[in-house]
Scaffold this active site. Structure first.
Site, short mmCIF file in Angstrom:
data_model
loop_
_atom_site.label_atom_id
_atom_site.label_comp_id
_atom_site.label_asym_id
_atom_site.label_seq_id
_atom_site.Cartn_x
_atom_site.Cartn_y
_atom_site.Cartn_z
CB CYS A 8 49.58 -52.05 -90.60
SG CYS A 8 49.30 -52.78 -88.99
CG HIS B 245 59.71 -69.47 -116.62
ND1 HIS B 245 60.26 -68.20 -116.65
CD2 HIS B 245 59.24 -69.70 -117.87
CE1 HIS B 245 60.14 -67.70 -117.86
NE2 HIS B 245 59.51 -68.58 -118.63
CE LYS C 273 50.26 -49.34 -94.29
NZ LYS C 273 51.49 -49.62 -93.55
CD GLU D 145 53.43 -47.92 -95.81
OE1 GLU D 145 53.90 -49.06 -95.78
OE2 GLU D 145 52.82 -47.42 -94.83
CE1 TYR E 169 54.85 -47.66 -91.25
CE2 TYR E 169 56.87 -46.94 -90.17
CZ TYR E 169 55.56 -47.37 -90.09
OH TYR E 169 54.95 -47.50 -88.87
CD GLU F 279 61.52 -67.05 -113.74
OE1 GLU F 279 62.13 -68.09 -114.08
OE2 GLU F 279 60.62 -66.53 -114.43
CB CYS G 81 48.23 -52.80 -86.07
SG CYS G 81 48.33 -53.85 -87.54
#
Length: 447
Positions: free
Chosen positions: A48, A436, A51, A182, A178, A441, A43
């Site tokens: 990760c 908002h 990346k 990616e 993934y 939302e 990682c």
């Protein structure tokens, strides 16, 4: 345990191994860890973390392009790959130092060399030294899989992709998961011609069908080429370029071939058989619900067990192991309702049951969706649409899954995962006042 050199010896200083080491030491155990590469594991060093930094860098391509619609006039725009590459590498080194410091502060001894199991309570270092331990923890992670195709040595994996000398003009990426998607997004934003080759016709097969189909649509619209139902038959190097032969397509040329077809548990040559540790057909260490192997003194956590290959899961497993066996706090990891994300362009994320999973397991299912153009995309003149989806148990009104694709989807999904874990009802989502204007939302406005 006084008869052993250490109470705990950990093989592998990745996310799971580091957490188990420092927590066990904090509980009073005498701990050592061996790491043959760099402290931090996949990682931090080659996964990760670097990346995600490339993902941030890649986003500027679209942000700069959209800036004019927001009143910003940028006269000259040029991307310099070595600058980003070197800055990412420097920050990885900084984080590695922090991981090392954490271990040292907790009085964990670090051996910067390979260690193998040579008995139920013994490990052997590459230097030849043997060390005894009351418990041994295997936390060696997983390694990129490479297909047995002729010329595979001409390709690279995610281990090497962060150190490229220059950006490829053309890159072929093998895989549909993934990692493949990616890096397809990253290199496309950097200006490379990207071709993704997959042996099936599905990408991201563990994610909700509508969400992954939306990513495929957007990626294709951007210019990423997908070649489905194809397998590599041969890779040649001709005049400094790669010629890639496939089962159902004419050969194509590229500068780089990136294998991203999955990751396999890193158990080869660890000597686990010497202690009677069972390995499954995929090379994973077989463990029970407290991370114990078939050898009572040897345990395993993280990707090497091939349960859920996610960094936060490895960390939870390392924590649970240390608390259970050194902290007198028996703990088991709950593998239900684990959120996950793909940092594609745009990103997607999901938690809980997909629509198909819900329809196969629940008596009644209700689906709520919001398909919209984010405000930023509208003003920028960008036609990409976000898609949010709630999967609801029709009998109980409980939200059993949340899935989304669009800007900042992973950041929004983390909070939504709490609601799914807490088994909140759709009516409770409806009762929340919308924030908002925001994209998030939409989660409380679906009817």
């Amino acid at each position: 345990m006084a008869d052993y050199d250490y109470d705990l010896f950990v093989i592998g200083a990745g996310s799971g191994g580091v957490r188990a080491s420092r927590v066990a030491a904090a509980h009073g155990a005498k701990v050592a860890v061996a790491e043959e590469h760099r402290v931090g594991g996949t990682c931090v060093i080659r996964g990760c973390v670097p990346k995600k930094m490339l993902v941030y860098g890649a986003h500027f391509a679209e942000d700069v392009m959209d800036a004019a619609r927001f009143g910003w006039h940028i006269k000259e725009c040029k991307f310099d790959w070595p600058v980003l590459r070197d800055n990412v590498a420097a920050d990885v080194t900084r984080i590695e130092g922090l991981y090392t410091q954490t271990l040292e502060n907790n009085k964990v001894e670090i051996f910067h060399e390979r260690a193998t199991v040579s008995g139920p309570n013994e490990v052997t270092l590459a230097s030849g030294r043997t060390i005894s331990a009351g418990k041994i923890l295997i936390a060696t992670g997983a390694w990129p899989a490479i297909p047995p195709v002729e010329g595979r040595e001409h390709g690279i994996t995610s281990n090497e992709v962060f150190g490229l000398d220059k950006l490829p003009e053309r890159i072929v990426i093998a895989g549909g998961g993934y990692i493949a998607n990616e890096f397809a997004g990253i290199f496309h934003e950097f200006g490379s011609k990207v071709t993704l080759v997959n042996r099936s016709d599905k990408i991201l097969r563990h994610y909700d069908t509508q969400i992954r189909d939306r990513l495929l649509q957007i990626s294709t619209m951007k210019g990423i080429e997908f070649l489905f139902h194809n397998e590599f038959t041969k890779v040649e190097k001709v005049d400094g370029k790669l010629r890639i032969h496939m089962s159902s397509h004419d050969p194509i040329e590229a500068d780089i071939l990136l294998f991203a077809i999955g990751r396999v548990p890193h158990t080869k040559g660890l000597g686990l058989e010497s202690a009677g540790v069972e390995i499954d057909k995929n090379g994973a260490v077989v463990v029970d619900d407290v991370n114990r192997t078939t050898c009572p003194s040897i345990f395993a956590v993280g990707d090497v067990t091939n349960r859920v290959q996610l960094t936060p899961v490895a960390i939870r497993e390392g924590q649970a192991f240390a608390d259970t066996f050194f902290g007198n706090k028996p703990t088991k990891v709950d593998y239900s309702c684990i959120p996950s994300a793909v940092f594609s362009h745009p990103p997607l994320a999901g938690v809980g049951l997909t629509e198909s999973q819900a329809r196969n397991t629940l008596g009644s299912v209700k689906i709520f969706t919001s398909d919209f153009r984010p405000m930023k995309n509208v003003l920028a003149g960008r036609n990409e649409r976000a898609l949010y989806k709630l999967v609801v148990n029709g009998d109980t009104d409980v939200v059993v899954g949340v899935h989304m694709i669009g800007p900042d989807a992973p950041e929004i999904l983390q909070a939504a995962a709490i609601a799914v874990k807490a088994k909140l009802k759709k009516s409770q989502f409806d009762e929340v006042v919308a924030l908002h204007p925001s994209m998030a939302e939409e989660l409380v406005l679906m009817k």
